[in-house]
Write a protein that holds these residues in place. Structure first.
Motif, PDB file in Angstrom:
ATOM      1  N   ALA A 128       0.829  -1.212   0.000  1.00 60.37           N
ATOM      2  CA  ALA A 128       0.000   0.000   0.000  1.00 60.37           C
ATOM      3  C   ALA A 128       0.863   1.262   0.000  1.00 60.37           C
ATOM      4  O   ALA A 128       0.466   2.292  -0.541  1.00 60.37           O
ATOM      5  CB  ALA A 128      -0.936   0.005   1.198  1.00 60.37           C
ATOM      6  N   GLU A 131       2.084   1.697  -3.539  1.00 62.51           N
ATOM      7  CA  GLU A 131       0.953   2.089  -4.388  1.00 62.51           C
ATOM      8  C   GLU A 131       0.537   3.534  -4.146  1.00 62.51           C
ATOM      9  O   GLU A 131       0.195   4.267  -5.086  1.00 62.51           O
ATOM     10  CB  GLU A 131      -0.239   1.162  -4.141  1.00 62.51           C
ATOM     11  N   SER A 132       0.563   3.970  -2.884  1.00 64.84           N
ATOM     12  CA  SER A 132       0.002   5.286  -2.543  1.00 64.84           C
ATOM     13  C   SER A 132       0.951   6.429  -2.855  1.00 64.84           C
ATOM     14  O   SER A 132       0.516   7.541  -3.156  1.00 64.84           O
ATOM     15  CB  SER A 132      -0.402   5.329  -1.067  1.00 64.84           C
ATOM     16  N   ASN A 134       3.507   7.761  -5.382  1.00 68.39           N
ATOM     17  CA  ASN A 134       3.927   7.527  -6.757  1.00 68.39           C
ATOM     18  C   ASN A 134       5.269   8.200  -7.050  1.00 68.39           C
ATOM     19  O   ASN A 134       5.397   9.037  -7.932  1.00 68.39           O
ATOM     20  CB  ASN A 134       2.849   8.035  -7.725  1.00 68.39           C
ATOM     21  N   PHE A 162       0.247  11.442  -4.029  1.00 69.15           N
ATOM     22  CA  PHE A 162      -0.077  10.314  -3.157  1.00 69.15           C
ATOM     23  C   PHE A 162      -1.578  10.062  -3.135  1.00 69.15           C
ATOM     24  O   PHE A 162      -2.378  10.937  -3.471  1.00 69.15           O
ATOM     25  CB  PHE A 162       0.424  10.569  -1.728  1.00 69.15           C
ATOM     26  N   ASP A 163      -1.937   8.865  -2.712  1.00 75.10           N
ATOM     27  CA  ASP A 163      -3.335   8.450  -2.583  1.00 75.10           C
ATOM     28  C   ASP A 163      -3.635   8.281  -1.100  1.00 75.10           C
ATOM     29  O   ASP A 163      -3.214   7.291  -0.487  1.00 75.10           O
ATOM     30  CB  ASP A 163      -3.568   7.149  -3.342  1.00 75.10           C
ATOM     31  N   VAL A 166      -5.495   4.962   0.023  1.00 72.71           N
ATOM     32  CA  VAL A 166      -4.622   3.785   0.113  1.00 72.71           C
ATOM     33  C   VAL A 166      -3.656   3.932   1.278  1.00 72.71           C
ATOM     34  O   VAL A 166      -3.391   2.985   2.027  1.00 72.71           O
ATOM     35  CB  VAL A 166      -3.860   3.580  -1.213  1.00 72.71           C
ATOM     36  N   LEU A 167      -3.134   5.149   1.468  1.00 74.64           N
ATOM     37  CA  LEU A 167      -2.201   5.407   2.558  1.00 74.64           C
ATOM     38  C   LEU A 167      -2.824   5.079   3.919  1.00 74.64           C
ATOM     39  O   LEU A 167      -2.140   4.611   4.830  1.00 74.64           O
ATOM     40  CB  LEU A 167      -1.773   6.879   2.519  1.00 74.64           C
TER      41      LEU A 167
END
Length: 261
Positions: A128, A131-132, A134, A162-163, A166-167
């Motif tokens: 995660a 993914e979060s 980038n 960033f997400d 997801v974070l």
């Protein structure tokens, strides 16, 4: 029952910058539920509550959703109230907390927090985290409560993509993102959606990890730092053995009273 309350901008010498914290001095502890309700009502990253004792002050910190073990900016805000509003005559005070005894020293308008260092180690980033954020994760470490992510440059930290959803799934108090600074030794940002704070403006406790990391990386114990949130903040830092000194300023924004049943 009426209680005094203060709203202090910490780690800044300008209003509307730094990290705002609420401070509520008490004669005796309220229930945990009541303090959590007050923190949620304040809707700031942290509300500090303290009770004077013979040796100093017992201190606790609450976010809008949980009680936390350590908070730098709300400690600095509480010390500002004690020194500047309650007119404490000593130049150094002790806070007794869930993280042990913490001291704050006042000198020439600057407040220095003395905190224990964090113990961190190299970590495999959870999926995660990859993914979060980038960006190229140059290095990843795991401390007691937070992940520390090192990026290549200050620009990467400033323009981080960033997400936050997801974070928020990462099992940690928060995520520290850092890089070497352009006009200071290092810069950082701090994300803690797990604790009810998407991005914290200035995070004193994160510097218990950042200071030992950058002291080793840069081979120096005296450092300067900026947190690159929208509000921003400036810190003077020192590694002192197994402790760190985190120095900043503060400004009073508001004082008043709250009504509690």
């Amino acid at each position: 029952m009426k209680l005094p309350i203060y709203h202090v901008d910490a780690f800044t010498d300008k209003l509307f910058c730094g990290n705002p914290a609420a401070v509520v001095p008490l004669n005796e502890w309220l229930s945990d539920e009541t303090m959590l309700h007050i923190a949620a009502e304040n809707n700031l990253a942290e509300t500090a509550f303290y009770v004077k004792n013979e040796a100093g002050f017992d201190l606790r910190w609450f976010t809008p959703t949980i009680e936390v073990d350590l908070c730098g900016h709300a400690t600095l805000a509480a010390a500002y109230v004690i020194f500047n509003i309650q007119k404490e005559e000593r130049q150094q005070i002790s806070f007794f907390t869930r993280s042990g005894e913490l001291t704050v020293t006042l000198e020439y308008g600057w407040l220095t927090l003395n905190f224990p260092i964090d113990q961190y180690q190299i970590a495999v980033p959870p999926p995660a985290l990859v993914e979060s954020i980038n960006n190229n994760l140059a290095e990843v470490y795991k401390g007691k409560t937070d992940y520390l992510v090192v990026l290549d440059s200050e620009e990467d930290v400033k323009n981080l993509d960033f997400d936050i959803i997801v974070l928020s799934t990462i099992p940690a108090r928060g995520i520290i993102v850092t890089a070497a600074g352009e006009d200071v030794d290092f810069v950082s940002r701090f994300f803690a959606p797990q604790s009810g704070i998407d991005e914290d403006p200035v995070t004193g406790s994160a510097h218990t990890t950042l200071i030992p990391y950058w002291a080793e990386k840069l081979s120096k114990n005296i450092l300067t730092a900026k947190q690159l949130s929208k509000r921003g903040g400036y810190l003077k830092c020192e590694l002192a053995g197994d402790r760190v000194n985190i120095t900043g300023q503060a400004r009073l924004y508001l004082q008043g009273e709250i009504e509690v049943d």
